[in-house]
Design a protein around this motif. Structure first.
Motif, PDB file in Angstrom:
ATOM      1  N   HIS A  19      23.104  38.313  47.544  1.00  0.00           N
ATOM      2  CA  HIS A  19      23.722  37.335  46.653  1.00  0.00           C
ATOM      3  C   HIS A  19      23.750  37.834  45.206  1.00  0.00           C
ATOM      4  O   HIS A  19      24.737  37.643  44.489  1.00  0.00           O
ATOM      5  N   ASP A  20      22.661  38.472  44.773  1.00  0.00           N
ATOM      6  CA  ASP A  20      22.629  39.024  43.414  1.00  0.00           C
ATOM      7  C   ASP A  20      23.654  40.141  43.261  1.00  0.00           C
ATOM      8  O   ASP A  20      24.347  40.240  42.232  1.00  0.00           O
ATOM      9  N   LEU A  21      23.742  40.998  44.260  1.00  0.00           N
ATOM     10  CA  LEU A  21      24.727  42.076  44.225  1.00  0.00           C
ATOM     11  C   LEU A  21      26.144  41.521  44.127  1.00  0.00           C
ATOM     12  O   LEU A  21      26.966  42.013  43.347  1.00  0.00           O
ATOM     13  N   ALA A  22      26.428  40.495  44.912  1.00  0.00           N
ATOM     14  CA  ALA A  22      27.775  39.914  44.909  1.00  0.00           C
ATOM     15  C   ALA A  22      28.125  39.336  43.542  1.00  0.00           C
ATOM     16  O   ALA A  22      29.250  39.496  43.059  1.00  0.00           O
ATOM     17  N   ALA A  23      27.158  38.678  42.890  1.00  0.00           N
ATOM     18  CA  ALA A  23      27.415  38.089  41.572  1.00  0.00           C
ATOM     19  C   ALA A  23      27.738  39.170  40.546  1.00  0.00           C
ATOM     20  O   ALA A  23      28.692  39.049  39.761  1.00  0.00           O
ATOM     21  N   ASP A  24      26.965  40.256  40.543  1.00  0.00           N
ATOM     22  CA  ASP A  24      27.219  41.317  39.571  1.00  0.00           C
ATOM     23  C   ASP A  24      28.495  42.092  39.908  1.00  0.00           C
ATOM     24  O   ASP A  24      29.186  42.577  39.006  1.00  0.00           O
ATOM     25  N   LEU A  25      28.805  42.223  41.173  1.00  0.00           N
ATOM     26  CA  LEU A  25      30.064  42.874  41.540  1.00  0.00           C
ATOM     27  C   LEU A  25      31.269  42.070  41.072  1.00  0.00           C
ATOM     28  O   LEU A  25      32.306  42.638  40.726  1.00  0.00           O
ATOM     29  N   THR A  26      31.140  40.752  41.040  1.00  0.00           N
ATOM     30  CA  THR A  26      32.218  39.904  40.504  1.00  0.00           C
ATOM     31  C   THR A  26      32.447  40.226  39.032  1.00  0.00           C
ATOM     32  O   THR A  26      33.587  40.390  38.577  1.00  0.00           O
TER      33      THR A  26
ATOM     34  N   LEU B 163      28.694  58.129  51.930  1.00  0.00           N
ATOM     35  CA  LEU B 163      28.857  58.497  53.338  1.00  0.00           C
ATOM     36  C   LEU B 163      27.517  58.445  54.077  1.00  0.00           C
ATOM     37  O   LEU B 163      27.470  58.069  55.259  1.00  0.00           O
ATOM     38  N   ALA B 164      26.439  58.806  53.390  1.00  0.00           N
ATOM     39  CA  ALA B 164      25.118  58.725  54.027  1.00  0.00           C
ATOM     40  C   ALA B 164      24.781  57.284  54.389  1.00  0.00           C
ATOM     41  O   ALA B 164      24.236  57.018  55.469  1.00  0.00           O
ATOM     42  N   GLN B 165      25.110  56.344  53.493  1.00  0.00           N
ATOM     43  CA  GLN B 165      24.863  54.932  53.808  1.00  0.00           C
ATOM     44  C   GLN B 165      25.688  54.499  55.013  1.00  0.00           C
ATOM     45  O   GLN B 165      25.202  53.790  55.904  1.00  0.00           O
ATOM     46  N   GLU B 166      26.935  54.921  55.053  1.00  0.00           N
ATOM     47  CA  GLU B 166      27.788  54.579  56.195  1.00  0.00           C
ATOM     48  C   GLU B 166      27.214  55.148  57.489  1.00  0.00           C
ATOM     49  O   GLU B 166      27.224  54.477  58.539  1.00  0.00           O
TER      50      GLU B 166
ATOM     51  N   LEU C 115      25.453  49.852  48.067  1.00  0.00           N
ATOM     52  CA  LEU C 115      24.265  49.020  48.267  1.00  0.00           C
ATOM     53  C   LEU C 115      24.591  47.771  49.088  1.00  0.00           C
ATOM     54  O   LEU C 115      23.768  47.315  49.889  1.00  0.00           O
ATOM     55  N   MET C 116      25.791  47.221  48.885  1.00  0.00           N
ATOM     56  CA  MET C 116      26.217  46.095  49.725  1.00  0.00           C
ATOM     57  C   MET C 116      26.328  46.543  51.180  1.00  0.00           C
ATOM     58  O   MET C 116      25.932  45.821  52.103  1.00  0.00           O
ATOM     59  N   CYS C 117      26.870  47.730  51.383  1.00  0.00           N
ATOM     60  CA  CYS C 117      26.944  48.306  52.736  1.00  0.00           C
ATOM     61  C   CYS C 117      25.547  48.424  53.329  1.00  0.00           C
ATOM     62  O   CYS C 117      25.286  47.965  54.454  1.00  0.00           O
TER      63      CYS C 117
ATOM     64  N   ASP D  65      21.933  43.689  59.866  1.00  0.00           N
ATOM     65  CA  ASP D  65      22.594  43.932  61.155  1.00  0.00           C
ATOM     66  C   ASP D  65      23.919  43.169  61.246  1.00  0.00           C
ATOM     67  O   ASP D  65      24.286  42.659  62.301  1.00  0.00           O
ATOM     68  N   ASP D  66      24.633  43.134  60.115  1.00  0.00           N
ATOM     69  CA  ASP D  66      25.978  42.529  60.072  1.00  0.00           C
ATOM     70  C   ASP D  66      26.982  43.681  60.132  1.00  0.00           C
ATOM     71  O   ASP D  66      27.381  44.235  59.107  1.00  0.00           O
ATOM     72  N   ARG D  67      27.372  44.049  61.327  1.00  0.00           N
ATOM     73  CA  ARG D  67      28.146  45.275  61.521  1.00  0.00           C
ATOM     74  C   ARG D  67      29.566  45.201  60.974  1.00  0.00           C
ATOM     75  O   ARG D  67      30.038  46.153  60.347  1.00  0.00           O
ATOM     76  N   PRO D  68      30.294  44.102  61.176  1.00  0.00           N
ATOM     77  CA  PRO D  68      31.640  44.039  60.572  1.00  0.00           C
ATOM     78  C   PRO D  68      31.597  44.153  59.055  1.00  0.00           C
ATOM     79  O   PRO D  68      32.413  44.847  58.448  1.00  0.00           O
ATOM     80  N   ALA D  69      30.625  43.464  58.421  1.00  0.00           N
ATOM     81  CA  ALA D  69      30.527  43.513  56.958  1.00  0.00           C
ATOM     82  C   ALA D  69      30.139  44.895  56.474  1.00  0.00           C
ATOM     83  O   ALA D  69      30.662  45.384  55.460  1.00  0.00           O
ATOM     84  N   PHE D  70      29.222  45.568  57.169  1.00  0.00           N
ATOM     85  CA  PHE D  70      28.839  46.916  56.743  1.00  0.00           C
ATOM     86  C   PHE D  70      30.049  47.847  56.753  1.00  0.00           C
ATOM     87  O   PHE D  70      30.230  48.667  55.843  1.00  0.00           O
ATOM     88  N   ARG D  71      30.888  47.734  57.773  1.00  0.00           N
ATOM     89  CA  ARG D  71      32.062  48.617  57.863  1.00  0.00           C
ATOM     90  C   ARG D  71      33.046  48.336  56.724  1.00  0.00           C
ATOM     91  O   ARG D  71      33.622  49.264  56.147  1.00  0.00           O
ATOM     92  N   ARG D  72      33.236  47.071  56.396  1.00  0.00           N
ATOM     93  CA  ARG D  72      34.161  46.730  55.304  1.00  0.00           C
ATOM     94  C   ARG D  72      33.641  47.269  53.973  1.00  0.00           C
ATOM     95  O   ARG D  72      34.407  47.839  53.178  1.00  0.00           O
ATOM     96  N   TRP D  73      32.347  47.083  53.707  1.00  0.00           N
ATOM     97  CA  TRP D  73      31.793  47.557  52.440  1.00  0.00           C
ATOM     98  C   TRP D  73      31.717  49.078  52.390  1.00  0.00           C
ATOM     99  O   TRP D  73      31.838  49.675  51.319  1.00  0.00           O
TER     100      TRP D  73
END
Length: 394
Positions: free
Chosen positions: A127-134, A200-203, A162-164, A171-179
């Protein structure tokens, strides 16, 4: 420059939060370019600064304020019409720049998030990451100079990465792929191979925890090919070793080669890159990853030795990696036929954690323990306790 913003806001009977809501609505309906603004809390800070004269509103925000308060910009923010025009021209000419101090603040924020990634539960950090990304999105929209945009884009790549990583932990796989895709795009736009390798390492980690081991190996090798010496390369080499090991004993040679490469890369990192941040790598992580690879390969004695050294090196606050090491030890005990010891160790690992901390990949790894417990022992009270600890509704 003195302005009437507070006076007119109060004349409308609006709080700063009310004005922020009106600005958000107006920006969303902008006929020229509908824009999504930052959160109400972020806008309140800006409004306070404008009203106190601490900083001037940008042309974009001056136009929005004048629109929602039904006034001209000149009336609201002062100055003659020509003076307002001059200020607008100055702002347009400077729109591509941002002070070094502000850019430094963004980069510091990224580093702080990197440190928090090892200690803060993922469902809170996201949630903190999302706020600062906005807010970062708004900064990118308003600043167009090449040097400013490159630094902001690099910060965006790190935060998207970091969101990824955070969604991997959940373990939110669709979201990890999008980020992961967004982080790659930002890293490419920043033209920074070091950042791209790290992204790429995070992916690759995401593919690993999704049990797509061949894809994890492919992406990890791509990360290593970008830069000879980097945090991304050593992270990727260690991950490649774990993915080979997860594919079984026939990949033991490949796993060993990748572990050796990770060890060599660690020794070549700069001193400021050897740390426990998400943007660093250190000896504790290497022993964790080595122990995990040996666990998958079934070499429980070597795994136990690596795990012991990792636990000695890790900070007590790094709950995630310490828990994953504990669950690896549990799997080793179970595979050596000590089911009772495995269940006891699993409970000792999981009971001290909060529900938030157990979410995601810790629960995922814990369920692997349940799978290796012999069927005849599945009715034991300790197995039931472990299931309850791993339940999302506990």
């Amino acid at each position: 420059m003195p302005n009437r913003l507070r006076e007119e806001r109060e004349a409308h009977g609006w709080s700063q939060s009310d004005l922020a809501r009106e600005l958000i609505r107006a920006a969303a309906k902008d006929e020229h370019k509908p824009t999504r603004l930052p959160s109400i809390e972020s806008l309140k800070k800006n409004i306070y600064g404008w009203e106190a004269g601490k900083h001037d509103a940008s042309p974009f925000y001056r136009r929005l304020c004048a629109l929602v308060l039904n006034m001209s910009e000149c009336e609201l923010f002062g100055g003659s019409g020509y003076e307002t025009l001059r200020h607008r021209l100055d702002d347009v000419l400077a729109a591509g720049t941002m002070s070094n101090a502000t850019l430094d603040d963004w980069e510091r924020a990224v580093q702080l998030y990197g440190q928090a990634a090892h200690t803060r539960p993922a469902n809170l950090l996201v949630h903190d990451l999302a706020a600062d990304l906005t807010d970062l999105h708004q900064a990118l929209a308003e600043h167009r100079s090449a040097s400013t945009k490159r630094r902001l884009t690099r910060a965006a790549a790190h935060m998207a990465g970091l969101m990824c990583l955070t969604h991997i932990k959940l373990d939110d796989r669709p979201a990890f792929r999008r980020w992961a895709r967004t982080a790659r795009l930002a890293a490419q736009e920043a033209e920074d191979p070091w950042t791209y390798s790290w992204v790429l390492a995070q992916e690759a980690y995401g593919h690993f925890y999704a049990t797509d081991y061949l894809e994890a190996i492919d992406v990890a090798r791509g990360a290593q090919s970008l830069v000879n010496t980097s945090v991304g390369a050593v992270l990727a080499a260690a991950l490649e070793a774990r993915a080979h090991a997860a594919l079984g004993p026939t990949r033991a040679a490949e796993a060993g080669a990748a572990l050796a490469r990770a060890e060599d890369l660690l020794t070549s990192l700069r001193s400021d890159e050897i740390n426990d941040s998400a943007f660093g790598y250190n000896e504790a992580q290497l022993y964790f990853h080595r122990g995990n690879a040996y666990t998958y390969l079934g070499n429980t004695r070597a795994a136990w030795q690596a795990q012991q050294r990792a636990l000695e090196l890790y900070s007590e606050t790094d709950y995630l990696d310490r828990a994953l090491i504990g669950l690896d030890r549990t799997l080793c005990l179970a595979r050596d036929g000590d089911s009772a010891g495995a269940l006891e160790y699993a409970a000792a690992t999981l009971v001290p954690l909060t529900k938030d901390q157990r979410q995601g990949i810790i629960s995922l790894r814990g369920r692997e323990v349940l799978e290796v417990i012999p069927q005849r022992q599945k009715a034991l009270p300790a197995v039931r306790q472990l299931r309850e600890l791993l339940s999302p509704s506990d």
